[in-house]
Design an enzyme around this catalytic site. Structure first.
Site, PDB file in Angstrom:
ATOM      1  N   GLY A   1      58.056  34.429   5.628  1.00 29.84           N
ATOM      2  CA  GLY A   1      59.168  33.684   5.059  1.00 29.84           C
ATOM      3  C   GLY A   1      58.687  32.403   4.404  1.00 29.84           C
ATOM      4  O   GLY A   1      57.523  32.010   4.526  1.00 29.84           O
ATOM      5  N   CYS A   2      59.601  31.727   3.712  1.00 28.89           N
ATOM      6  CA  CYS A   2      59.233  30.519   2.968  1.00 28.89           C
ATOM      7  C   CYS A   2      58.905  29.348   3.895  1.00 28.89           C
ATOM      8  O   CYS A   2      57.831  28.741   3.795  1.00 28.89           O
ATOM      9  CB  CYS A   2      60.335  30.152   1.987  1.00 28.89           C
ATOM     10  N   TYR A   3      59.816  29.028   4.810  1.00 25.01           N
ATOM     11  CA  TYR A   3      59.524  27.963   5.774  1.00 25.01           C
ATOM     12  C   TYR A   3      58.267  28.278   6.590  1.00 25.01           C
ATOM     13  O   TYR A   3      57.411  27.400   6.782  1.00 25.01           O
ATOM     14  CB  TYR A   3      60.702  27.756   6.726  1.00 25.01           C
TER      15      TYR A   3
ATOM     16  N   THR B   1      55.645  29.991   5.801  1.00 24.60           N
ATOM     17  CA  THR B   1      54.433  29.854   4.996  1.00 24.60           C
ATOM     18  C   THR B   1      54.006  28.399   4.899  1.00 24.60           C
ATOM     19  O   THR B   1      52.859  28.044   5.208  1.00 24.60           O
ATOM     20  CB  THR B   1      54.650  30.435   3.588  1.00 24.60           C
TER      21      THR B   1
END
EC number: 1.2.1.38
Length: 344
Positions: free
Chosen positions: A149-151, A153
């Site tokens: 996921g973005c957070y 990463t």
């Protein structure tokens, strides 16, 4: 040429995949699916892609058609890949999933956070967590890749050097993270309206965000033990971007933190450790598959502050997915991803 299929091409991560793959010299998108837009030409939905995908139209997902691809990306809500991944793997097709379906190793933990039973627990043991900076060798041999996921990463890349070196107190970590509105997806929602998000900022999911167990899982691997993490996400009035401000207490003040981070990421093409004293901006990574990091120790004390920025749709999703594809098929990892961020 790698033949690519995309399941779920009408969301932000789907169109970002199309944008990135349009510039990829060794990949060809041969099928893209959407039940709601079946029959519509890709260029009619996304005018920015005119001239790149002439003749390609959305279709209803079909295992036979998708199974003829070398790799299929899932850019879908959670639960969709559960139903199709097994059949594609049986057909010999690689699967790269951008959803959360295979990120957590524990099916019960996944069910707790996503509110439904895991639909394919038998695949969890072979799913490889697609953070190349950690699992590059496993990615090379994978059949099923779970894109982080973005957070997770931005947060993991910021904390990893400290935890791997064992110089931070792993029992008390803080991640204060800000996201652009595109992280909420393309679906219509009151909370994503311009008049609701413009000129305002708020924290949300302080009690517990779905990315929390994913971040903890990755940090636990790095530290070799359980970690204590407080993760507070915020919604900010920008379209793209993640800014993670990370806090940790060092247990060994003799370590040169700048040198530690530079050494850890020296051979990573998509992690940029900035000079000491820098403050990375989200706009510097907009459209780029880059995580830009700066490390600080205010007043030379025990507290370390790591600043980590990514584009949530690129290094936080579709760009990282293409990076995984490159590794998986033995291509240059940077292929199709070497463009700079967009300024202003």
């Amino acid at each position: 040429m790698v033949k690519v299929g995309i399941v779920g091409g009408t969301g932000y991560t789907g169109v970002e995949l199309l944008r990135l793959l349009a510039q990829h010299p060794q990949a060809e998108v041969v099928v893209i699916t959407s039940r709601s837009e079946a029959g519509l030409a890709v260029a009619d939905m996304y005018p920015n892609l005119r001239g790149h995908y002439d003749g390609l139209a959305f279709s209803v997902p079909d295992i036979k058609t998708l199974g003829a691809c070398d790799v299929v990306f899932f850019a879908t809500p959670h639960g969709v890949a559960h139903a199709l991944a097994g059949e594609l793997l049986a057909a010999g097709t690689k699967v790269i999933d951008l959803s959360a379906d295979f990120r957590l190793q524990d099916a019960d933990e996944w069910a707790k956070w996503y509110g439904q039973p895991h639909g394919a627990p038998e695949l969890l043991d072979e799913a490889v967590y697609g953070l190349p900076e950690v699992n590059r060798e496993q990615i090379r041999k994978a059949r099923l890749i779970a894109v982080p996921g973005c957070y997770p990463t931005a947060t993991q890349l910021g904390f990893l050097p400290l935890l791997e070196a064992g110089i931070a107190d792993a029992s008390h970590l803080i991640a204060d993270c800000k996201s652009g509105v595109s992280g909420a997806g393309r679906g219509a929602a009151v909370g994503s309206l311009y008049s609701e998000t413009s000129e305002s900022m708020k924290a949300y999911a302080v009690k517990g965000h779905r990315h929390l167990p994913e971040i903890r899982q990755g940090l636990r691997r790095a530290a070799g033990k359980d970690v204590g993490l407080t993760f507070v996400p915020h919604l900010t009035p920008m379209i793209r971007g993640i800014h993670s401000t990370l806090y940790a207490t060092v247990v060994d003040r003799s370590v040169d933190l700048q040198a530690l981070f530079e050494k850890r990421y020296a051979n990573e093409p998509f992690v940029d450790v900035m000079p000491a004293g820098s403050h990375p901006e989200t706009r510097s990574v907009r459209g780029a598959n880059v995580c830009r990091i700066a490390v600080h120790r205010p007043q030379d004390g025990d507290l370390v502050v790591v600043l980590s920025v990514i584009d949530n749709l690129v290094k936080g999703a579709s760009g990282q997915a293409v990076q995984n594809m490159n590794i998986l098929f033995g291509l240059d990892e940077r292929l199709g991803l070497s463009h700079a961020g967009m300024l202003p």
